[in-house]
Scaffold this motif. Structure first.
Motif, PDB file in Angstrom:
ATOM      1  N   HIS A   1       8.887 -10.605   1.433  1.00 34.70           N
ATOM      2  CA  HIS A   1       9.228 -11.592   0.403  1.00 34.70           C
ATOM      3  C   HIS A   1      10.227 -10.990  -0.571  1.00 34.70           C
ATOM      4  O   HIS A   1      10.598  -9.826  -0.434  1.00 34.70           O
ATOM      5  CB  HIS A   1       7.975 -12.133  -0.290  1.00 34.70           C
ATOM      6  CG  HIS A   1       7.214 -11.143  -1.107  1.00 34.70           C
ATOM      7  ND1 HIS A   1       6.554 -10.057  -0.554  1.00 34.70           N
ATOM      8  CD2 HIS A   1       6.991 -11.069  -2.451  1.00 34.70           C
ATOM      9  CE1 HIS A   1       5.967  -9.377  -1.517  1.00 34.70           C
ATOM     10  NE2 HIS A   1       6.217  -9.970  -2.673  1.00 34.70           N
TER      11      HIS A   1
ATOM     12  N   HIS B   1       1.065 -16.195  -2.254  1.00 25.58           N
ATOM     13  CA  HIS B   1       1.686 -15.356  -3.283  1.00 25.58           C
ATOM     14  C   HIS B   1       2.867 -16.164  -3.805  1.00 25.58           C
ATOM     15  O   HIS B   1       2.892 -17.384  -3.620  1.00 25.58           O
ATOM     16  CB  HIS B   1       2.133 -14.046  -2.575  1.00 25.58           C
ATOM     17  CG  HIS B   1       2.612 -12.946  -3.460  1.00 25.58           C
ATOM     18  ND1 HIS B   1       1.828 -12.319  -4.388  1.00 25.58           N
ATOM     19  CD2 HIS B   1       3.819 -12.322  -3.529  1.00 25.58           C
ATOM     20  CE1 HIS B   1       2.535 -11.366  -4.975  1.00 25.58           C
ATOM     21  NE2 HIS B   1       3.757 -11.369  -4.482  1.00 25.58           N
TER      22      HIS B   1
ATOM     23  N   HIS C   1      10.337 -10.233  -3.875  1.00 28.85           N
ATOM     24  CA  HIS C   1      10.100  -9.419  -5.067  1.00 28.85           C
ATOM     25  C   HIS C   1      10.739  -8.040  -4.915  1.00 28.85           C
ATOM     26  O   HIS C   1      10.767  -7.461  -3.820  1.00 28.85           O
ATOM     27  CB  HIS C   1       8.587  -9.285  -5.333  1.00 28.85           C
ATOM     28  CG  HIS C   1       7.982 -10.559  -5.828  1.00 28.85           C
ATOM     29  ND1 HIS C   1       6.656 -10.888  -5.631  1.00 28.85           N
ATOM     30  CD2 HIS C   1       8.527 -11.591  -6.525  1.00 28.85           C
ATOM     31  CE1 HIS C   1       6.407 -12.075  -6.196  1.00 28.85           C
ATOM     32  NE2 HIS C   1       7.530 -12.513  -6.733  1.00 28.85           N
TER      33      HIS C   1
ATOM     34  N   ASP D   1       2.233  -9.376   0.263  1.00 30.16           N
ATOM     35  CA  ASP D   1       1.434  -9.561  -0.948  1.00 30.16           C
ATOM     36  C   ASP D   1       0.686 -10.870  -0.767  1.00 30.16           C
ATOM     37  O   ASP D   1       1.297 -11.922  -0.628  1.00 30.16           O
ATOM     38  CB  ASP D   1       2.336  -9.662  -2.185  1.00 30.16           C
ATOM     39  CG  ASP D   1       2.931  -8.334  -2.598  1.00 30.16           C
ATOM     40  OD1 ASP D   1       2.674  -7.322  -1.918  1.00 30.16           O
ATOM     41  OD2 ASP D   1       3.669  -8.313  -3.606  1.00 30.16           O
TER      42      ASP D   1
ATOM     43  N   ASP E   1       9.888  -5.107  -5.598  1.00 31.35           N
ATOM     44  CA  ASP E   1       9.101  -3.991  -5.047  1.00 31.35           C
ATOM     45  C   ASP E   1       8.955  -4.091  -3.519  1.00 31.35           C
ATOM     46  O   ASP E   1       8.211  -3.309  -2.910  1.00 31.35           O
ATOM     47  CB  ASP E   1       7.733  -3.860  -5.733  1.00 31.35           C
ATOM     48  CG  ASP E   1       6.860  -5.100  -5.611  1.00 31.35           C
ATOM     49  OD1 ASP E   1       7.373  -6.218  -5.766  1.00 31.35           O
ATOM     50  OD2 ASP E   1       5.651  -4.939  -5.367  1.00 31.35           O
ATOM     51  N   HIS E   2       9.713  -5.024  -2.912  1.00 34.22           N
ATOM     52  CA  HIS E   2       9.726  -5.158  -1.443  1.00 34.22           C
ATOM     53  C   HIS E   2      11.139  -5.175  -0.864  1.00 34.22           C
ATOM     54  O   HIS E   2      11.308  -4.960   0.334  1.00 34.22           O
ATOM     55  CB  HIS E   2       8.949  -6.407  -1.020  1.00 34.22           C
ATOM     56  CG  HIS E   2       7.527  -6.350  -1.464  1.00 34.22           C
ATOM     57  ND1 HIS E   2       6.482  -6.010  -0.623  1.00 34.22           N
ATOM     58  CD2 HIS E   2       6.978  -6.502  -2.706  1.00 34.22           C
ATOM     59  CE1 HIS E   2       5.360  -5.982  -1.313  1.00 34.22           C
ATOM     60  NE2 HIS E   2       5.634  -6.271  -2.581  1.00 34.22           N
TER      61      HIS E   2
HETATM   62 NI    NI Z   1       5.187  -9.686  -4.568  1.00 34.04          NI
END
Ligand code: NI
Ligand code: MN
Length: 237
Positions: A49, A110, A51, A150, A53-54
Motif C-alpha cells: 500500500h 487499513h 504509506h 497493514d 513506511d512501505h
Molecule cells: Ni500503512
C-alpha cells in the motif's frame, strides 16, 4: 527460499536468480533497517500500500536496479508517474506471474495514501487517499509467503489461506496502526501457516510490543512455529 528481514515490514525473498523486495523502507528512512536503499539489488519490488513506511525507497531502488514493480493499480499509476515503466498493476484478486513464481493481491483492512514525490515520500503531500491497501500472497521458487500488509484482524484470513496454503505468514503485531499481538494470535490460528514471522513492531514508539509473548501465545494455542527475526537476519523456508 531465503527470507531476509530488513526491518519493519520490509523483506527480501530470494530463490535462484530471483530477489523479490517487499515494501522497500530502508535506512535512513527506516530506523530499523540494517541496509540503505543503495545496498539492495532486487529483481522485483512488491508493494502492499501507499504509506511511506512501505514505499519510501521503492522508486529510487527501482530506478537504480531496473527492478520490475507490482502494486495495486492506483499505486502502479503513481510509480509510472515517477518515471518507472516496468510496472504491473493488478487489483484485489489479481495474480501476476513471473518465471520465479507469482504474486496475488488480497484484501487488507487499513487505509492507503498517495506518497509525496519519489524524493520526499514523507512530504506534506502524503495523506491524499488513494485506492485500497492490499495483502500479498507470494510464491517464490515453490514456497508460499503471505505478507498481510497493514491490516486489522478479519475472518477471511482463513479463506485466503484455504485458497492457497501458506508456508510462512508475515503478520503485523505492533498494534496502533494494525492488529495488535493478541489479535495476531487469532490471525495465526486462522491462517494455519507452518511458520509465522512477526512484523511491523518496535520500529516506532506507538508500535512497541512483546514479540516473545506473541511467540509463546501462538505456539501454545496454534500449530504454527514462530520465528522472530532481528533486522538483517535470514530464515530458510
Ligand atoms: Ni500503512
Ligand atoms: Mn505501515
Amino acid at each position: 527460499m531465503e527470507i531476509r528481514f530488513l526491518g519493519h515490514a520490509c523483506f527480501e525473498l530470494s530463490a535462484g536468480d530471483a530477489r523479490v523486495l517487499v515494501d522497500p523502507f530502508l535506512a535512513p528512512h527506516n530506523p530499523a533497517a540494517p541496509v540503505s536503499a543503495e545496498e539492495v539489488d532486487p529483481t522485483h519490488i512488491l508493494i502492499t500500500h501507499g504509506h511511506a513506511d512501505h514505499v519510501a525507497d521503492a522508486v529510487s531502488v527501482a530506478k537504480r536496479t531496473g527492478a520490475h514493480c507490482v502494486a495495486i493499480v492506483e499505486i502502479a499509476s503513481w510509480l509510472n508517474a515517477q518515471g518507472l515503466e516496468a510496472v504491473s498493476d493488478p487489483n484485489l484478486g489479481g495474480t501476476v506471474e513471473f518465471d520465479w513464481g507469482w504474486v496475488k493481491l488480497v484484501q487488507a483492512f487499513h487505509t492507503s495514501t498517495l506518497p509525496g514525490s519519489a524524493e520526499t515520500p514523507f512530504s506534506a503531500e502524503t495523506g491524499v487517499v488513494i485506492g485500497m491497501p492490499s495483502g500479498l500472497v507470494i510464491n517464490v521458487g515453490g514456497t508460499t509467503v503471505y505478507h498481510l500488509g497493514d491490516t486489522c484482524l478479519f475472518s477471511d484470513l482463513k479463506l485466503i489461506a484455504e485458497r492457497t496454503p501458506v508456508d510462512v505468514a508475515l503478520i503485523p503485531i505492533g498494534g496502533h496502526y494494525t492488529m495488535d499481538r493478541h489479535d495476531a494470535v487469532v490471525a495465526a490460528e486462522l491462517i494455519g501457516a507452518g511458520t509465522v514471522i512477526p512484523i511491523h513492531y518496535n520500529t516506532f514508539p506507538p508500535i512497541e510490543t512483546d514479540a516473545e509473548a506473541f511467540k509463546s501465545d501462538v505456539e501454545s494455542k496454534t500449530g504454527s512455529k514462530v520465528v522472530i527475526l532481528e533486522p538483517g537476519a535470514t530464515h530458510e523456508a
